[in-house]
Write a protein that holds these residues in place. Structure first.
Motif, PDB file in Angstrom:
ATOM      1  N   ASN A 423       0.832  -1.205   0.000  1.00 31.37           N
ATOM      2  CA  ASN A 423       0.000   0.000   0.000  1.00 31.37           C
ATOM      3  C   ASN A 423       0.867   1.255   0.000  1.00 31.37           C
ATOM      4  O   ASN A 423       0.670   2.186  -0.795  1.00 31.37           O
ATOM      5  CB  ASN A 423      -0.920  -0.039   1.221  1.00 31.37           C
ATOM      6  N   ARG A 426       3.036   1.585  -3.358  1.00 30.25           N
ATOM      7  CA  ARG A 426       2.272   2.011  -4.523  1.00 30.25           C
ATOM      8  C   ARG A 426       1.863   3.477  -4.415  1.00 30.25           C
ATOM      9  O   ARG A 426       1.845   4.205  -5.409  1.00 30.25           O
ATOM     10  CB  ARG A 426       1.032   1.119  -4.713  1.00 30.25           C
ATOM     11  N   PHE A 427       1.524   3.912  -3.223  1.00 30.11           N
ATOM     12  CA  PHE A 427       1.085   5.292  -3.072  1.00 30.11           C
ATOM     13  C   PHE A 427       2.237   6.264  -3.294  1.00 30.11           C
ATOM     14  O   PHE A 427       2.139   7.183  -4.125  1.00 30.11           O
ATOM     15  CB  PHE A 427       0.476   5.515  -1.688  1.00 30.11           C
ATOM     16  N   THR A 430       3.761   5.834  -7.078  1.00 32.45           N
ATOM     17  CA  THR A 430       2.993   5.923  -8.327  1.00 32.45           C
ATOM     18  C   THR A 430       1.712   6.753  -8.247  1.00 32.45           C
ATOM     19  O   THR A 430       1.014   6.889  -9.248  1.00 32.45           O
ATOM     20  CB  THR A 430       2.615   4.508  -8.835  1.00 32.45           C
ATOM     21  N   ALA A 431       1.379   7.317  -7.085  1.00 37.10           N
ATOM     22  CA  ALA A 431       0.111   8.066  -6.974  1.00 37.10           C
ATOM     23  C   ALA A 431       0.088   9.275  -7.887  1.00 37.10           C
ATOM     24  O   ALA A 431      -0.984   9.751  -8.279  1.00 37.10           O
ATOM     25  CB  ALA A 431      -0.121   8.495  -5.519  1.00 37.10           C
ATOM     26  N   ASP A 434      -1.093   7.375 -11.175  1.00 38.13           N
ATOM     27  CA  ASP A 434      -2.094   6.313 -11.145  1.00 38.13           C
ATOM     28  C   ASP A 434      -3.216   6.660 -10.167  1.00 38.13           C
ATOM     29  O   ASP A 434      -3.072   6.480  -8.950  1.00 38.13           O
ATOM     30  CB  ASP A 434      -1.424   4.996 -10.728  1.00 38.13           C
ATOM     31  N   ARG A 436      -5.792   5.136  -9.368  1.00 33.89           N
ATOM     32  CA  ARG A 436      -6.335   3.995  -8.633  1.00 33.89           C
ATOM     33  C   ARG A 436      -5.777   3.901  -7.221  1.00 33.89           C
ATOM     34  O   ARG A 436      -6.445   3.380  -6.322  1.00 33.89           O
ATOM     35  CB  ARG A 436      -6.005   2.686  -9.369  1.00 33.89           C
ATOM     36  N   VAL A 437      -4.545   4.374  -7.010  1.00 34.38           N
ATOM     37  CA  VAL A 437      -3.903   4.152  -5.714  1.00 34.38           C
ATOM     38  C   VAL A 437      -4.093   5.329  -4.760  1.00 34.38           C
ATOM     39  O   VAL A 437      -3.558   5.330  -3.657  1.00 34.38           O
ATOM     40  CB  VAL A 437      -2.395   3.868  -5.893  1.00 34.38           C
ATOM     41  N   ARG A 438      -4.869   6.323  -5.180  1.00 32.50           N
ATOM     42  CA  ARG A 438      -5.080   7.503  -4.335  1.00 32.50           C
ATOM     43  C   ARG A 438      -6.201   7.241  -3.334  1.00 32.50           C
ATOM     44  O   ARG A 438      -7.245   7.873  -3.338  1.00 32.50           O
ATOM     45  CB  ARG A 438      -5.402   8.717  -5.201  1.00 32.50           C
ATOM     46  N   MET A 442      -5.957  -0.017  -1.176  1.00 32.51           N
ATOM     47  CA  MET A 442      -5.684  -0.237  -2.590  1.00 32.51           C
ATOM     48  C   MET A 442      -6.815  -1.052  -3.223  1.00 32.51           C
ATOM     49  O   MET A 442      -7.335  -1.996  -2.614  1.00 32.51           O
ATOM     50  CB  MET A 442      -4.369  -1.004  -2.765  1.00 32.51           C
ATOM     51  N   VAL A 446      -4.886  -3.589  -8.185  1.00 36.89           N
ATOM     52  CA  VAL A 446      -3.553  -3.099  -7.815  1.00 36.89           C
ATOM     53  C   VAL A 446      -2.921  -4.034  -6.790  1.00 36.89           C
ATOM     54  O   VAL A 446      -1.736  -4.395  -6.889  1.00 36.89           O
ATOM     55  CB  VAL A 446      -3.640  -1.672  -7.251  1.00 36.89           C
ATOM     56  N   SER A 450       0.459  -6.495  -7.266  1.00 36.65           N
ATOM     57  CA  SER A 450       1.572  -6.251  -6.349  1.00 36.65           C
ATOM     58  C   SER A 450       1.913  -7.503  -5.545  1.00 36.65           C
ATOM     59  O   SER A 450       3.095  -7.823  -5.347  1.00 36.65           O
ATOM     60  CB  SER A 450       1.224  -5.099  -5.396  1.00 36.65           C
TER      61      SER A 450
END
Length: 888
Positions: A423, A426-427, A430-431, A434, A436-438, A442, A446, A450
Motif C-alpha cells: 500500500n 504504490r502510493f 505511483t500516486a 495512477d 487507482r492508488v489515491r 488499494m 492493484v 503487487s
C-alpha cells in the motif's frame, strides 16, 4: 457349499447343547461321586507343563497401554508415555539424512514463524557398532577428495572422520533382527540451538529463549515414505534486546516444534559448478586434489533436480514434463482474495522453463481438505505459508542436500502486513500518475498485481536465484517514462532486484507501465543456465564448459549483468536496493517532483482517516523515499563500480565513479539539503501531533552520510587515474556546508544542522582512543561500512534477520581461490577495506579547522543579523574547545 456349512453349524450347536445339559438331571450325591472320582484321578502324577517363552526386550518396551507407533517406508517411531524410540532398519545405517526443526504452532508469531526453517538442518547419519551402540554422526560433506580411492580412504580415516554427536544404547532388536530400537527422547525434547524453533534475531536485534523444563512435552509422531516427524511442546521465557537495551524481558512463549528427519536420496543428482557472473545460491566445498598444489575451495549451485520424463523427445526439442515437478501448496489460512495472485506468481515461472524445453514444471494447489496423507509439516511438501504478523516482509528459504546442492524442499513465508508495505509503496511511488492508488485501501487489481510481484520474487529465491541489485541500473532513466519501452521491459531486467514501482513516471505520462516485468531477461537466462538438461554431457565438467560459454556470450550486455547485494560494504552506486535507472541524480529529480506533487494532494486523496494515522504513515514513507533518493546520489561520492569479470573477456572488475560525477553528486545533495522545507508542509503535518520537523532529521542524516563518504573517497581516489582527491572533496564539502558564512548571509536551519554536523564529525575524528586506532582518529578507516540509518532505509537490518544471501558467503581468503574448473568457486563478497595506511582525513580536517577558525572569528563579529552572529560565536567556541588539547 452353503448347505454344508449350515449343517456343520447346526451339528456343533447340538453337540454343545448336549454337553451343557448332560448333568442337569443328576442328584447331588451323583455329582459328589463324580467329583470324588475326578479327585482320585488327580492324585496321579501329571506331566510338567511346557515353560512359557521369555518375553523379548522388544515386547517389554512396547506391549504397554501407553504405546503409540507410526510406521512409514523409512522407519518406525514409538512413543511410550513420555519416551520416544526410533526403530531404525539396519539397511539405513550409514545413509545420510537431514535433521531440522520448524514451528507448527506458537503463541506469538513475532518470536516464532510457523513453517519457517530457522536454522540450517543437521546433515547426519546413524552408524551401528558392536551390536550395542548406535552413533549419530555429523557428515563431513564439505570435503571433496579428488584423489585415488585408496589414498582418499586413508585421508578420511586419519583426518576427516565424521564426528560423533550422540551415542545411543541399543534398547532392543525387532523380531527378525532387521532393525534396532534406540531411545531418542532427549534429541526431540532437548534445547540444542540448531534445532530451536525460535527466531534468533539478527542485525541489531537479539532474541534469547530459555526453555522451562516443566513445559516440555512430546506430542504427535508421524512417519512418511522417506521422513519422520516428531512434535514437541515447549514453554519459553523470551528476552529481546536491541544492542544493550532490553525491549522485552521474560515474555512467555509456547511453541509446538516439529523436528523432521529426512532421508537423502541414495542416487545423487549430478552437481553443477557455479559461474560467479550469475547470482545463484551455493553450497560450499573444500577439495584435496593432486591436480593442484594447494587445498581448494569451490562450491556447487543450489537447484531442484529437473529431468525430462521423455529424454528422447527432449533431445528433439519437444516440450516435455519433468520426472518430478516442483509442486507448491497454498496455506488455507490466507485471505481468500490473496490465493489467486499467489498462484499466478508460482505459475509465472513456467514461461522461463518452457523456453528450455520443460512444461508444467511449476504446479500449485490449495492445501488439500480430505487427503489424509497431506501434512504441511511433511518435508516432502513445499508450502507458501501465511503468518499473522505486523512484519512487512516475505521470504523464500530452502533446504538442500549438502553433497550435491539439490534443493530438497522450500518454503515461502508471507507476513500479513506485506499488504501494508505494498500500500505504501504504490502510493508514494505511483500516486502521481495512477489515480487507482489515491486511496486508503488499494483496489483489488492493484493489490493483486503487487502481491503477485512480491511472491514471484520469493519463488525466484526458492529456485536458487539470489538478489541482483545491479539489474535496474541498466535502463536509461528517460526510458522509464516511455510507454512502449516500459510495456516491453518493465522497470528492470530482473525481478530479483529491489526495483519496486515506477517512481520516475511523471503525472502527464500516458500508458507507462508502473510495475516490474513478469520475468526479466536476466531471470529467464538464469533459469536457462541453472536448469537446462544436458543428456549428452558426461559429467559436471563438460556441462560447465557449455554453461561458461553461454555467459561469455552475454559479456558486455548490461541486462545480463549480475551485481551482488551490498550489506557489509556499500560502495557500488549501481548495485543498490530501491533505485531505478542509470543516473541517480536524474531519477532523483523526477522522483522528488512526484513526491512534492503527492504531498500537496495528500489531504485531498486520503480523507477517511479521522485520527490521521494512515496519512502519517504515508507521510513517513514520503520522507523515507526522499531520503533514499538523496542516499542513492551520496553513494556516487567515493563510489566504485564492482563487476565480476572473467580473465580474457571485456570489462573492468573495479572502476571508480568519474571525478566529475562524484563532484556533481556532492553539490546536488548539498543543494537538496537547502531546499527540503517542502517536507514540513503544515497543512499535512499539523494533524500529526508534537514532533521535530522532518526536514531537520533528514538534513542531519544526509549530511552525516556525506561526511562518512570520506572513507570511500580515500579508497576511490587511491585507485583512480583521474581522482576526485580527498582534498578536493573536503574543499567542496567545506564550501558547501559553510556557504552562508563565506557569502555572509543569514543562516538557515539547514546551515545550522550541516555546520553543527561537520564540527561533530571533526570532533569524533580527532577524539583520542587507545591503541593504534587512537593515532588515526576516532572514526573507523574501513571504507563502505553502512550506518544504522542506511540499514533502516534499505532494509539491511531486516535482511540480515531473514535471508540473508550472506549465508552463502565465504571468508575473504576462501573467495580468492579458484578451483580446477575455472569459474566454479564461491562468491567473493566484498568486505570493508581498511584504508588507514593511505587515509589523510585527519590532515585534511586539520586544514579545514584552521580555515574555519579564521572564517568564524570574522563572522562572529560581522554577520548580517544577531541570530547568525550568535550561531557563529557558538561554532567558534566549539571549534576552540575541540582543538584546545591538541599540541602541534
Amino acid at each position: 457349499m452353503k448347505k454344508s456349512i449350515v449343517f456343520l453349524l447346526v451339528s456343533l450347536l447340538l453337540f454343545s447343547f448336549c454337553e451343557v445339559t448332560s448333568g442337569a438331571g443328576q442328584s447331588k450325591n451323583e455329582k459328589e461321586k463324580k467329583k470324588g472320582k475326578v479327585e482320585a484321578v488327580s492324585t496321579k502324577k501329571t506331566p510338567d507343563k511346557p515353560k512359557a517363552k521369555p518375553v523379548s526386550k522388544y515386547d517389554k518396551l512396547f506391549k504397554t497401554k501407553g504405546h503409540v507407533a507410526t510406521k512409514g517406508g523409512f522407519m518406525t517411531l514409538h512413543k511410550v508415555d513420555d519416551k520416544l524410540y526410533m526403530e531404525i532398519p539396519l539397511k539405513y545405517m550409514g545413509r545420510e539424512m537431514l535433521l531440522g526443526s520448524t514451528a507448527s504452532e506458537s503463541s506469538n508469531p513475532m518470536f516464532c514463524t510457523n513453517g519457517f526453517k530457522t536454522n540450517t538442518p543437521r546433515h547426519i547419519k546413524f552408524t551401528f557398532e558392536k551390536d550395542t551402540t548406535v552413533y549419530m554422526r555429523s557428515v563431513n560433506a564439505a570435503l571433496d577428495l579428488q584423489v585415488d580411492k585408496e589414498r582418499g580412504e586413508l585421508l578420511k580415516q586419519r583426518n576427516f572422520i565424521d564426528p560423533m554427536l550422540k551415542a545411543y544404547k541399543v534398547e532392543a532388536f525387532n523380531k527378525d533382527r532387521s532393525a534396532v530400537v534406540i531411545n531418542v527422547t532427549s534429541l526431540f525434547t532437548g534445547n540444542e540451538s540448531d534445532l530451536s524453533p525460535v527466531n534468533e534475531g539478527g542485525g541489531q536485534i537479539t532474541i534469547s529463549a530459555s526453555p522451562l523444563k516443566e513445559g516440555t512435552k512430546l506430542d504427535e509422531i508421524k512417519a512418511f515414505e522417506d521422513n519422520v516427524m516428531v512434535s514437541t511442546w515447549y514453554a519459553y521465557n523470551v528476552t529481546v534486546k536491541r544492542g544493550r537495551s532490553t525491549l522485552v524481558s521474560n515474555a512467555p512463549l509456547s511453541v509446538k516444534a516439529t523436528r523432521s528427519l529426512l532421508l537423502l536420496p541414495e542416487k545423487r543428482m549430478r552437481p553443477r559448478y557455479p559461474d560467479f557472473r550469475l547470482g545463484i545460491f551455493q553450497t560450499g566445498k573444500h577439495c584435496i586434489t593432486e591436480a593442484e598444489d594447494q587445498l581448494l575451495n569451490y562450491s556447487l549451485v543450489n537447484r531442484w533436480r529437473l529431468e525430462p520424463k521423455d529424454p528422447e523427445a527432449y533431445k528433439k526439442g519437444k516440450l516435455v514434463e519433468p520426472v518430478k515437478p516442483i509442486v507448491w501448496y497454498v496455506d488455507d489460512a490466507f485471505p481468500e482474495s490473496w490465493k489467486e495472485p499467489i498462484k499466478k506468481a508460482v505459475l509465472r515461472w513456467n514461461q522461463a522453463f518452457e523456453k528450455i524445453g520443460f512444461k508444467n514444471v511449476m504446479q500449485v494447489h490449495d492445501f488439500p481438505k480430505n487427503d489424509p496423507n497431506f501434512d504441511p509439516d511433511n518435508l516432502k511438501y513445499s508450502c507458501i505459508r501465511y503468518i499473522p504478523s505486523n512484519t512487512q516482509n516475505a521470504m523464500g528459504p530452502s533446504w538442500v542436500d549438502p553433497v550435491t546442492g539439490e534443493i530438497m524442499t522450500a518454503s515461502v513465508i508471507i507476513y500479513n502486513d506485506i499488504v501494508k508495505l505494498i500500500n505504501h509503496w504504490r502510493f508514494v511511488q505511483t500516486a502521481q500518475v495512477d489515480p487507482r492508488v489515491r486511496a486508503k485501501k488499494m483496489p483489488k487489481d492493484v493489490m493483486d498485481e503487487s502481491i503477485t510481484y512480491v511472491v514471484a520474487h520469493e519463488i525466484g529465491h526458492t529456485l536458487g536465484l539470489m538478489h541482483n541489485m545491479g539489474a535496474s541500473s541498466t535502463y536509461p532513466v528517460d526510458s522509464l517514462r516511455s510507454a512502449s519501452f516500459t510495456r516491453k521491459y518493465g522497470t528492470t531486467p530482473s525481478i530479483m532486484d529491489y526495483a519496486r514501482f515506477n517512481y520516475v513516471a511523471q503525472p502527464g505520462d500516458k500508458g507507462v507501465k508502473l510495475t516490474p516485468p513478469d520475468l526479466g531477461p536476466y531471470d529467464e537466462f538464469a533459469i536457462k543456465w541453472l536448469y537446462t538438461y544436458f543428456p549428452g554431457a558426461k559429467n559436471s565438467k563438460e556441462e560447465f564448459k557449455i554453461l561458461e560459454g553461454w555467459v561469455d556470450e552475454k559479456v558486455g550486455d548490461p541486462i545480463y549483468r549480475f551485481r551482488k547485494q551490498q550489506v557489509a560494504l556499500r560502495i557500488d552506486p549501481s548495485a543498490l536496493e530501491e533505485d531505478l535507472g542509470d543516473d541517480p541524480m536524474k531519477a532523483g529529480e523526477y522522483g522528488i517532483k512526484n513526491l512534492k506533487y503527492i504531498m500537496n494532494h495528500l489531504n485531498e486523496w486520503i480523507k477517511d482517516d479521522p485520527e490521521a494515522t494512515h496519512r502519517r504513515a504515508l507521510y513517513q514513507n514520503i520522507a523515507n523515499q526522499y531520503a533514499r533518493y538523496l542516499m542513492n546520489v551520496v553513494y556516487n561520492v567515493g563510489g566504485i563500480y564492482l563487476t565480476d569479470v572473467k580473465d580474457g573477456t571485456s570489462g573492468k572488475r573495479v572502476e571508480p565513479v568519474s571525478r566529475e560525477k562524484q563532484q556533481a553528486s556532492l553539490k546536488w545533495v548539498l543543494k537538496q539539503l537547502n531546499d527540503c522545507d517542502w517536507l514540513d508542509n503544515k497543512e499535512v503535518t499539523e494533524k500529526f501531533g508534537l514532533d521535530v520537523a522532518t526536514s531537520a532529521r533528514l538534513q542531519n542524516m544526509a549530511v552525516m552520510a556525506l561526511f562518512n563518504a570520506s572513507r570511500n573517497v580515500v579508497l576511490s581516489s587511491h585507485i583512480s587515474k583521474n581522482p576526485y582527491t580527498l582534498q578536493a572533496y573536503f574543499d567542496d564539502l567545506y564550501n558547501g556546508v559553510w556557504e552562508s558564512a563565506i557569502s555572509n548571509r543569514e543562516v538557515t536551519q539547514a546551515d545550522k544542522i550541516m555546520q553543527n554536523g561537520m564540527l561533530a564529525f571533526m570532533k569524533q575524528l580527532l577524539k583520542p582512543s587507545p591503541g593504534l586506532a587512537g593515532l588515526l582518529g576516532g572514526i573507523t578507516s574501513e571504507a563502505g561500512t553502512p550506518s544504522l540509518d542506511e540499514m533502516k532505509l534499505y532494509g539491511l537490518d531486516e535482511m540480515m534477520v531473514v535471508e540473508s544471501e550472506q549465508e552463502s558467503a565465504y571468508d575473504e581468503e576462501d573467495c580468492e581461490i579458484l578451483n580446477s574448473f575455472g569459474l566454479g568457486y564461491g562468491y567473493g563478497w566484498q568486505r570493508p577495506v581498511n584504508t588507514s595506511l593511505i587515509d589523510e582525513t585527519v590532515a585534511n580536517c586539520c586544514g579545514i579547522g584552521l580555515k574555519l577558525r579564521t572564517l568564524l572569528m570574522s563572522r562572529a563579529m560581522d554577520a548580517p543579523d544577531q541570530a547568525s552572529k550568535q550561531h557563529y560565536q557558538a561554532m567558534l567556541f566549539m571549534l576552540m574547545q575541540m582543538t584546545e588539547g591538541i599540541k602541534i
